[in-house]
Scaffold this active site. Structure first.
Site, short mmCIF file in Angstrom:
data_model
loop_
_atom_site.label_atom_id
_atom_site.label_comp_id
_atom_site.label_asym_id
_atom_site.label_seq_id
_atom_site.Cartn_x
_atom_site.Cartn_y
_atom_site.Cartn_z
N HIS A 67 0.83 -1.21 0.00
CA HIS A 67 0.00 0.00 0.00
C HIS A 67 0.86 1.25 0.00
O HIS A 67 1.97 1.28 0.52
CB HIS A 67 -1.03 0.00 1.13
CG HIS A 67 -0.52 0.23 2.52
ND1 HIS A 67 -0.25 1.49 3.00
CD2 HIS A 67 -0.28 -0.62 3.54
CE1 HIS A 67 0.15 1.41 4.27
NE2 HIS A 67 0.14 0.14 4.62
N ASP A 77 6.23 2.11 6.40
CA ASP A 77 4.88 1.53 6.41
C ASP A 77 4.01 2.39 5.49
O ASP A 77 3.52 3.43 5.93
CB ASP A 77 4.34 1.51 7.84
CG ASP A 77 2.90 1.04 7.94
OD1 ASP A 77 2.38 0.51 6.96
OD2 ASP A 77 2.31 1.24 9.00
N GLU A 89 -4.94 2.34 2.72
CA GLU A 89 -4.93 1.22 3.65
C GLU A 89 -5.07 1.70 5.09
O GLU A 89 -5.72 1.04 5.91
CB GLU A 89 -3.63 0.42 3.49
CG GLU A 89 -3.56 -0.87 4.29
CD GLU A 89 -3.04 -0.71 5.72
OE1 GLU A 89 -3.18 -1.67 6.51
OE2 GLU A 89 -2.51 0.38 6.06
N GLU A 90 -4.45 2.83 5.40
CA GLU A 90 -4.37 3.30 6.78
C GLU A 90 -5.71 3.73 7.36
O GLU A 90 -5.82 3.98 8.56
CB GLU A 90 -3.35 4.45 6.90
CG GLU A 90 -1.91 4.07 6.54
CD GLU A 90 -1.24 3.14 7.55
OE1 GLU A 90 -1.88 2.81 8.57
OE2 GLU A 90 -0.09 2.75 7.32
N ASP A 119 3.25 -6.24 3.82
CA ASP A 119 3.10 -5.07 4.68
C ASP A 119 4.16 -5.20 5.76
O ASP A 119 5.04 -6.05 5.67
CB ASP A 119 1.68 -5.01 5.27
CG ASP A 119 1.23 -3.59 5.63
OD1 ASP A 119 2.09 -2.78 6.03
OD2 ASP A 119 0.03 -3.30 5.52
N HIS A 177 4.63 3.75 12.88
CA HIS A 177 3.86 5.00 12.95
C HIS A 177 4.61 6.09 13.70
O HIS A 177 3.99 6.98 14.30
CB HIS A 177 2.45 4.75 13.52
CG HIS A 177 1.54 4.09 12.55
ND1 HIS A 177 0.17 4.16 12.63
CD2 HIS A 177 1.80 3.33 11.45
CE1 HIS A 177 -0.37 3.47 11.63
NE2 HIS A 177 0.61 2.95 10.91
#
Length: 362
Positions: A71, A183, A217-218, A240, A327
């Site tokens: 993603h 990510d 995606e998030e 991922d 994150h």
């Protein structure tokens, strides 16, 4: 495939440019253009959709369709409220971590260009130490150097502008890649490298390969949910990130034991089709690719779930890249793991048979 490094200098140049480029959820198109330009020589054609997912296709006329997917989006913030004295309050766009925000520099994306700012925070001297305030959404604010709302307006900043961190790519101790948005733009990079290797090694696959870079995606796997209905794949291998659980303050009894540098992570979960997962495990063993195992309760929390439960059921599996500090702006992965995820996807495709159903009832 040779055991020497598979990442070329041109690969790493692309990786750095791709990671440094901002592609927040809902605004991924600039990164998608970089990605498409990079893999253009290695695919036959592209499809894109209304919200910006991009797919490089090899053998577009083949009836049996295999997806490899990452993603494209990164977490960010939205401008939510501007005070009369020119300070900006925010809400999340994806799972942005409020605890890392104080004193971070930010880029606010406007139609006039990027406006710089900082997440302000009261000095240690001025805080009530008997009742320390923690960072929370309602006390985080951005200062862009304005003293009134009209100045903010004049700079082109308004409610709904998206906010990203400017932190850029670096390498620690020669083999740790560090950046925000690993990510999961690293996933997009890894599937692009698979396409490059297939092309450079003159591999003729018997099926159609859909190298898929999904958006959004998030915020709930939304890009994958859309693009899988468009492609209608037979098989999907998703990549991922997952958590390295060996740094302080992480409970292995809850998160499992995963460490960067120990290889790709193969997940066990209801959404993961067992026969496809076993093909991946057999490939890793046969090709001496190190791997780790992880169990996910109920859902994987990745685009695997969106593909698996689409179109009446698509055989899906997840190959994850171990990551530290998810994150945050210092997400960290091991170069060896990046290379081994690429190898594992590549070698699995070579073992996959055309028209394989992965049925449990043969």
């Amino acid at each position: 495939m040779s055991s020497k490094s598979i990442l070329k200098k041109s690969s790493l140049t692309f990786l750095e440019n791709y990671l440094n480029n901002a592609s927040p959820t809902g605004y991924e198109s600039s990164g998608q253009k970089l990605w498409m330009d990079y893999i253009r020589p290695y695919v036959d054609t592209f499809i894109t959709d209304t919200y910006g997912s991009a797919v490089g296709i090899i053998n577009p006329d083949a009836p049996y369709k295999v997806i490899i997917e990452g993603h494209a989006d990164e977490i960010s913030w939205y401008v939510n409220y501007i005070t009369d004295d020119g300070l900006i309050y925010v809400i999340r766009n994806g799972g942005s971590d409020h605890q890392i925000a104080p004193s971070k520099r930010v880029n606010i994306h406007t139609k006039k260009g990027i406006v710089k700012g900082v997440f302000g925070w009261p000095a240690i001297h001025t805080r009530n130490r008997s009742k320390e305030e923690s960072p929370k959404i309602d006390n985080l604010f951005i200062d862009i150097g304005c003293s009134k709302k009209e100045e903010v307006d004049a700079l082109g900043v308004h409610v709904g502008c998206v906010i990203t961190y400017p932190d850029e790519f670096m390498v620690l101790n020669e083999n740790k890649f560090v950046c925000r948005a690993i990510d999961n733009r690293m996933g997009g990079f890894m599937i692009a490298e698979v396409a490059r290797l297939l092309y450079e090694n003159k591999i003729k696959l018997p099926f159609g390969l859909y190298v898929t870079n999904s958006v959004q995606e998030e915020v709930g796997l939304r890009g994958a949910e859309m693009i899988t209905k468009t492609i209608k794949p037979n098989v999907a291998i998703i990549t991922d990130v997952c958590h390295d659980s060996t740094t302080p303050m992480i409970e292995k009894k809850i998160e499992g034991e995963i460490k960067i540098g120990k290889g790709p992570v193969i997940t066990y979960a209801p959404a993961v089709q067992n026969n496809l997962r076993e093909l991946i495990l057999d490939t890793a063993t046969e090709k001496d690719i190190p791997f780790q195992r992880l169990a996910s309760s109920r859902v994987t929390g990745t685009d695997t779930d969106a593909f698996a439960y689409s179109n009446g059921g698509v055989a899906s599996a997840l190959i994850s890249l171990p990551l530290r500090y998810m994150h945050t702006t210092v997400e960290m992965v091991h170069r060896d793991d990046v290379e081994n995820v690429i190898k594992l996807i590549y070698e699995t495709l070579l073992k996959m048979e055309n028209n394989e159903t992965f049925s449990y009832f043969k």
